[in-house]
Each structure stands twice: as C-alpha cells, then as structure tokens.
Design a protein around this motif. Structure first.
Motif: not given
Lengths: 66, 66
Positions: B64-65, B1, B62, B47-48, B57-59, B41-45
């Motif tokens: 692209e890897e 990662m 977060f 990240c939000r 924004s998420l995009d 890797n964090p959770t989506i919550r």
DNA sequence: AAAATAAGTATAATATACTTGACATTATAT
DNA sequence: ATATAATGTCAAGTATATTATACTTATTTT
C-alpha cells in the motif's frame, strides 16, 4: 524474462483490451504489451496501478518470476 | 511518496544495515536508502529481490502507498 | 575524545523504463 | 472479401531509476 500470463488472463477476464488497461492506468498500449510479453520490468508504482485496476494483489500478478 | 517503514523494520529485524541489504540484493547503499526514504520507486525486479532477502511478500513490503 | 560504522543527502553520469509513431499480423466482424 | 479492432514488434526520443563519488550527521565502540 517470461511472459506475464497472470496479468493477461486477469485483463481478458474483465474484457479489457491492452489499450483499455493502458488508458485506465495512464500508460501507452505498448507498455502494457511489453509487460505482458516480458520484455521489461515495470516500476512498482505502475504495478500497483495495474493491480488496482485488475482487482488483484501484487503477489497475484507479479509474485513469482516464471 | 511516503517513506517505506515496513521495509526498514523488516531489515532491522534481521539486523541488516542498508549496506548489508544492498550487497545481498546487488544494488548500492544509496538505492536502498532512497527506497526507504521514498525518494523513488524501484522496479518490480528489485522489489522481488528485496522481498526474497527479507523473507516477506510483495504485498507485505510494497503493498500500500502510505 | 577519538575512531569507526551507519544513515541521510547531493550531484553528475549511465542504464533502462516508458513514449510516440509507424507498420505487420491475427482475429472478429460486416 | 474487406473492413475493423486487437495484438506484436521496431526504432528513436524522453523521463527517470540506479551508479559512483563525496560530504555530513548520528550512533556506537575503544
């Protein structure tokens, strides 16, 4: 946590069952079901994998909390 | 990662330390550091929450890897 | 130069994401 | 009507995200 209807509709638009998506993404059917039901929050890695299969962006599928 | 340099640059652009962001988001400094370092890797919550504070924004953060 | 702040790293403990297996329910077929 | 597939849910286990504590190395400030 609300249901993820955007994920569900993107999935059925591709004629994928929960198990189809689970297999494509590499998790179990229960995990996909739980995410659609809003029972827990996935990791960003799993979200990315789901979006890739569904052909959608993170913002499309996981953008806003309902 | 790989490291999350997009997150780091968005943070420093606001003149936030790792601890400032951690406090704003409700996690520990180590968690922010680990995410920036790409250690997990964090959770989506989470990240939000980070995106909301950083005004991205998420995009954006977060998407692209690397 | 020392003192303070920020960043990086490590380890042990806890919370929770995810798995596995099972069972019930609701469709959609035959 | 009865199979069959898809969905929803539950309990118990495993993997890992996150916390708390602590130590180290910059980098900045006095």
């Amino acid at each position: 946590m609300g249901k993820n209807l955007k994920m569900k509709s993107a999935r059925v638009a591709l004629d994928f069952s929960q198990k189809d998506l689970a297999d494509a993404v590499g998790v179990t059917r229960q995990t996909i079901n739980a995410i659609e039901q809003g029972d827990y929050n996935p990791t960003i890695r799993l979200c990315r994998a789901i979006c890739k299969i569904l052909g959608k962006s993170l913002d499309d599928i996981f953008g806003e909390e309902e």
